[in-house]
Design a protein around this motif. Sequence first.
Motif, PDB file in Angstrom:
ATOM      1  N   GLU A 240       0.810  -1.225   0.000  1.00 20.45           N
ATOM      2  CA  GLU A 240       0.000   0.000   0.000  1.00 20.45           C
ATOM      3  C   GLU A 240       0.841   1.273   0.000  1.00 20.45           C
ATOM      4  OE1 GLU A 240      -0.289  -2.588   2.083  1.00 20.45           O
ATOM      5  OE2 GLU A 240      -0.493  -1.937   4.172  1.00 20.45           O
ATOM      6  N   ASP A 241       2.151   1.133   0.155  1.00 26.02           N
ATOM      7  CA  ASP A 241       3.042   2.287   0.043  1.00 26.02           C
ATOM      8  C   ASP A 241       3.413   2.577  -1.413  1.00 26.02           C
ATOM      9  OD1 ASP A 241       4.670   1.030   2.965  1.00 26.02           O
ATOM     10  OD2 ASP A 241       3.297   2.745   2.869  1.00 26.02           O
ATOM     11  N   THR A 242       2.992   1.723  -2.322  1.00 27.87           N
ATOM     12  CA  THR A 242       3.282   1.919  -3.736  1.00 27.87           C
ATOM     13  C   THR A 242       2.654   3.217  -4.234  1.00 27.87           C
ATOM     14  OG1 THR A 242       3.484  -0.443  -4.191  1.00 27.87           O
ATOM     15  CG2 THR A 242       2.921   0.992  -6.048  1.00 27.87           C
ATOM     16  N   ALA A 243       3.476   4.075  -4.825  1.00 27.21           N
ATOM     17  CA  ALA A 243       3.012   5.379  -5.295  1.00 27.21           C
ATOM     18  C   ALA A 243       4.179   6.123  -5.934  1.00 27.21           C
ATOM     19  CB  ALA A 243       2.454   6.219  -4.137  1.00 27.21           C
ATOM     20  N   VAL A 244       3.861   7.213  -6.574  1.00 22.69           N
ATOM     21  CA  VAL A 244       4.888   8.179  -6.945  1.00 22.69           C
ATOM     22  C   VAL A 244       5.064   9.118  -5.756  1.00 22.69           C
ATOM     23  CG1 VAL A 244       5.555  10.025  -8.516  1.00 22.69           C
ATOM     24  CG2 VAL A 244       4.295   8.035  -9.386  1.00 22.69           C
ATOM     25  N   TYR A 245       6.296   9.286  -5.345  1.00 25.40           N
ATOM     26  CA  TYR A 245       6.611  10.133  -4.194  1.00 25.40           C
ATOM     27  C   TYR A 245       7.178  11.466  -4.671  1.00 25.40           C
ATOM     28  CZ  TYR A 245       5.708   6.393  -0.908  1.00 25.40           C
ATOM     29  OH  TYR A 245       5.083   5.425  -0.144  1.00 25.40           O
ATOM     30  N   TYR A 246       6.613  12.526  -4.133  1.00 21.78           N
ATOM     31  CA  TYR A 246       7.018  13.875  -4.509  1.00 21.78           C
ATOM     32  C   TYR A 246       7.548  14.620  -3.291  1.00 21.78           C
ATOM     33  CZ  TYR A 246       3.958  13.100  -8.560  1.00 21.78           C
ATOM     34  OH  TYR A 246       3.354  12.604  -9.686  1.00 21.78           O
ATOM     35  N   CYS A 247       8.592  15.408  -3.499  1.00 21.14           N
ATOM     36  CA  CYS A 247       8.967  16.333  -2.447  1.00 21.14           C
ATOM     37  C   CYS A 247       8.507  17.731  -2.845  1.00 21.14           C
ATOM     38  CB  CYS A 247      10.460  16.300  -2.149  1.00 21.14           C
ATOM     39  SG  CYS A 247      11.519  17.069  -3.368  1.00 21.14           S
ATOM     40  N   ALA A 248       8.336  18.562  -1.827  1.00 17.59           N
ATOM     41  CA  ALA A 248       7.816  19.900  -2.035  1.00 17.59           C
ATOM     42  C   ALA A 248       8.503  20.861  -1.081  1.00 17.59           C
ATOM     43  CB  ALA A 248       6.308  19.920  -1.820  1.00 17.59           C
ATOM     44  N   ALA A 249       8.605  22.109  -1.515  1.00 15.81           N
ATOM     45  CA  ALA A 249       9.269  23.144  -0.714  1.00 15.81           C
ATOM     46  C   ALA A 249       8.374  24.367  -0.610  1.00 15.81           C
ATOM     47  CB  ALA A 249      10.594  23.531  -1.354  1.00 15.81           C
ATOM     48  N   GLY A 250       8.446  24.997   0.556  1.00 11.60           N
ATOM     49  CA  GLY A 250       7.732  26.243   0.722  1.00 11.60           C
ATOM     50  C   GLY A 250       6.894  26.262   1.966  1.00 11.60           C
ATOM     51  N   GLY A 251       6.202  27.379   2.185  1.00 15.20           N
ATOM     52  CA  GLY A 251       5.167  27.416   3.191  1.00 15.20           C
ATOM     53  C   GLY A 251       5.641  27.473   4.615  1.00 15.20           C
ATOM     54  N   VAL A 252       4.723  27.155   5.506  1.00 15.95           N
ATOM     55  CA  VAL A 252       4.962  27.278   6.929  1.00 15.95           C
ATOM     56  C   VAL A 252       4.716  25.948   7.620  1.00 15.95           C
ATOM     57  CG1 VAL A 252       4.404  29.720   6.921  1.00 15.95           C
ATOM     58  CG2 VAL A 252       2.586  28.059   7.331  1.00 15.95           C
ATOM     59  N   ALA A 253       5.374  25.759   8.743  1.00 16.16           N
ATOM     60  CA  ALA A 253       5.273  24.498   9.455  1.00 16.16           C
ATOM     61  C   ALA A 253       3.855  24.231   9.960  1.00 16.16           C
ATOM     62  CB  ALA A 253       6.258  24.481  10.622  1.00 16.16           C
ATOM     63  N   SER A 254       3.112  25.273  10.254  1.00 11.76           N
ATOM     64  CA  SER A 254       1.764  25.083  10.798  1.00 11.76           C
ATOM     65  C   SER A 254       0.811  24.470   9.785  1.00 11.76           C
ATOM     66  CB  SER A 254       1.213  26.424  11.291  1.00 11.76           C
ATOM     67  OG  SER A 254       1.155  27.352  10.230  1.00 11.76           O
ATOM     68  N   ARG A 255       1.138  24.543   8.501  1.00  9.58           N
ATOM     69  CA  ARG A 255       0.274  23.973   7.460  1.00  9.58           C
ATOM     70  C   ARG A 255       1.014  22.924   6.658  1.00  9.58           C
ATOM     71  NH1 ARG A 255      -2.033  26.135   3.669  1.00  9.58           N
ATOM     72  NH2 ARG A 255      -4.099  25.265   4.031  1.00  9.58           N
ATOM     73  N   ILE A 256       1.891  22.222   7.304  1.00 10.48           N
ATOM     74  CA  ILE A 256       2.833  21.345   6.631  1.00 10.48           C
ATOM     75  C   ILE A 256       2.152  20.157   5.962  1.00 10.48           C
ATOM     76  CG2 ILE A 256       3.483  19.667   8.442  1.00 10.48           C
ATOM     77  CD1 ILE A 256       6.426  20.621   7.893  1.00 10.48           C
ATOM     78  N   ARG A 257       0.920  19.834   6.358  1.00 12.50           N
ATOM     79  CA  ARG A 257       0.223  18.682   5.781  1.00 12.50           C
ATOM     80  C   ARG A 257      -0.491  18.994   4.469  1.00 12.50           C
ATOM     81  NH1 ARG A 257      -1.056  14.461   9.335  1.00 12.50           N
ATOM     82  NH2 ARG A 257      -0.388  14.804  11.477  1.00 12.50           N
ATOM     83  N   PHE A 258      -0.578  20.250   4.098  1.00 12.25           N
ATOM     84  CA  PHE A 258      -1.471  20.667   3.013  1.00 12.25           C
ATOM     85  C   PHE A 258      -0.706  20.977   1.736  1.00 12.25           C
ATOM     86  CE2 PHE A 258      -5.007  20.668   5.769  1.00 12.25           C
ATOM     87  CZ  PHE A 258      -4.573  21.123   6.986  1.00 12.25           C
ATOM     88  N   THR A 259      -1.182  20.439   0.618  1.00 13.97           N
ATOM     89  CA  THR A 259      -0.488  20.624  -0.651  1.00 13.97           C
ATOM     90  C   THR A 259      -0.403  22.096  -1.033  1.00 13.97           C
ATOM     91  OG1 THR A 259      -2.547  20.236  -1.851  1.00 13.97           O
ATOM     92  CG2 THR A 259      -1.097  18.346  -1.539  1.00 13.97           C
ATOM     93  N   ASP A 260      -1.423  22.879  -0.698  1.00 11.92           N
ATOM     94  CA  ASP A 260      -1.397  24.290  -1.101  1.00 11.92           C
ATOM     95  C   ASP A 260      -0.456  25.124  -0.245  1.00 11.92           C
ATOM     96  OD1 ASP A 260      -4.606  25.364   0.347  1.00 11.92           O
ATOM     97  OD2 ASP A 260      -2.808  24.530   1.254  1.00 11.92           O
ATOM     98  N   ASN A 261       0.213  24.487   0.688  1.00  3.85           N
ATOM     99  CA  ASN A 261       1.221  25.167   1.500  1.00  3.85           C
ATOM    100  C   ASN A 261       2.547  25.301   0.765  1.00  3.85           C
ATOM    101  OD1 ASN A 261       2.238  26.244   4.056  1.00  3.85           O
ATOM    102  ND2 ASN A 261       3.290  24.301   4.345  1.00  3.85           N
ATOM    103  N   TYR A 262       2.678  24.577  -0.331  1.00  2.96           N
ATOM    104  CA  TYR A 262       3.973  24.454  -0.987  1.00  2.96           C
ATOM    105  C   TYR A 262       3.984  25.159  -2.341  1.00  2.96           C
ATOM    106  CZ  TYR A 262       4.750  21.052   2.659  1.00  2.96           C
ATOM    107  OH  TYR A 262       4.887  20.457   3.878  1.00  2.96           O
ATOM    108  N   ASP A 263       5.112  25.796  -2.607  1.00  5.70           N
ATOM    109  CA  ASP A 263       5.266  26.564  -3.837  1.00  5.70           C
ATOM    110  C   ASP A 263       5.988  25.793  -4.929  1.00  5.70           C
ATOM    111  OD1 ASP A 263       6.039  29.114  -1.536  1.00  5.70           O
ATOM    112  OD2 ASP A 263       4.167  28.975  -2.671  1.00  5.70           O
ATOM    113  N   TYR A 264       6.793  24.848  -4.543  1.00  6.22           N
ATOM    114  CA  TYR A 264       7.650  24.146  -5.504  1.00  6.22           C
ATOM    115  C   TYR A 264       7.525  22.627  -5.305  1.00  6.22           C
ATOM    116  CZ  TYR A 264       9.620  28.818  -5.557  1.00  6.22           C
ATOM    117  OH  TYR A 264       9.771  30.172  -5.637  1.00  6.22           O
TER     118      TYR A 264
END
Length: 124
Positions: free
Chosen positions: A89-113
């Motif tokens: 169930e861990d099978t997936a494409v894994y993406y890293c992302a940069a940006g945002g603030v720690a308080s919203r670290i779970r949310f995709t819209d927190n990241y710019d890159y």
Amino acid sequence: QVQLVESGGRLVQAGDSLRLSCAASGRTFSNYAMGWFRQAPGKKRDFVAGISRSGITIVYADSVKGRFTISRDNAKNTVYLQMDSLQPEDTAVYYCAAGGVASRIRFTDNYDYWGQGTQVTVSS
């Protein structure tokens, strides 16, 4: 701009370990919170783990807590995801992302890159 390149994904057996890396270039890496997300076919992109700029705040999805470890090396402009006890169930494409603030670290819209992703496949 920040460019992110993930690496380390491959086909493994259930129970194996993998370490993913995400190398950043461009603007100052230490200015950004970093996150790992994953997306399985036909599903939305889900949060996996996140780490604050300093590394003090670390958050995991419940599904990976105790099995995955996120870390960062600001001197090397790299964030890592150590994945142990991998399951199909861990099978997936894994993406890293940069940006945002720690308080919203779970949310995709927190990241710019975002990186282009690396495929992790776990066979049973």
